[in-house]
Design a protein around this motif. Structure first.
Motif, short mmCIF file in Angstrom:
data_model
loop_
_atom_site.label_atom_id
_atom_site.label_comp_id
_atom_site.label_asym_id
_atom_site.label_seq_id
_atom_site.Cartn_x
_atom_site.Cartn_y
_atom_site.Cartn_z
N PRO A 42 -46.56 54.38 40.92
CA PRO A 42 -45.62 54.25 39.81
C PRO A 42 -44.51 55.29 39.91
O PRO A 42 -44.72 56.36 40.49
CB PRO A 42 -46.48 54.50 38.56
CG PRO A 42 -47.62 55.31 39.05
CD PRO A 42 -47.85 54.91 40.49
N ARG A 43 -43.35 54.96 39.41
CA ARG A 43 -42.26 55.93 39.37
C ARG A 43 -42.58 56.98 38.33
O ARG A 43 -43.29 56.73 37.35
CB ARG A 43 -40.94 55.24 39.05
CG ARG A 43 -40.52 54.23 40.11
CD ARG A 43 -40.04 54.98 41.34
NE ARG A 43 -39.65 54.05 42.39
CZ ARG A 43 -40.08 54.15 43.62
NH1 ARG A 43 -40.88 55.10 43.98
NH2 ARG A 43 -39.68 53.29 44.52
N LEU A 44 -42.06 58.17 38.52
CA LEU A 44 -42.39 59.29 37.65
C LEU A 44 -42.04 59.01 36.19
O LEU A 44 -42.85 59.25 35.30
CB LEU A 44 -41.66 60.56 38.12
CG LEU A 44 -41.92 61.81 37.30
CD1 LEU A 44 -43.39 62.15 37.26
CD2 LEU A 44 -41.11 62.98 37.85
#
Length: 75
Positions: A42-44
């Motif tokens: 997942p993106r931050l």
């Protein structure tokens, strides 16, 4: 083989020789694996929003691919 290189910090030359492939092949496989793993991560921003939505207050972020050498000694 690529997981062993990442997880156990195995030398590319050792893995290549032990498995009868070239060092550049092991390097290519390692880089492809990193790309596949990164695509699944997942993106931050999204991860932090999810943690906040679930009531989380602390997030530990670790993107290290090598051993840290951290030793914990009993008090």
């Amino acid at each position: 083989m690529a997981l062993a290189v990442l997880r156990h910090n195995q030398r590319l030359a050792d893995m290549a020789g032990d498995n009868h492939v070239s060092e550049s092949t092991v390097l290519r496989w390692r880089d492809e694996l990193i790309g596949l793993l990164a695509a699944q991560a997942p993106r931050l921003g999204g991860a932090l929003k999810k943690v906040a939505k679930q009531g989380g207050e602390l997030v530990l972020i670790d993107g290290c691919l090598t051993e840290t050498g951290l030793t914990i000694r009993p008090a």
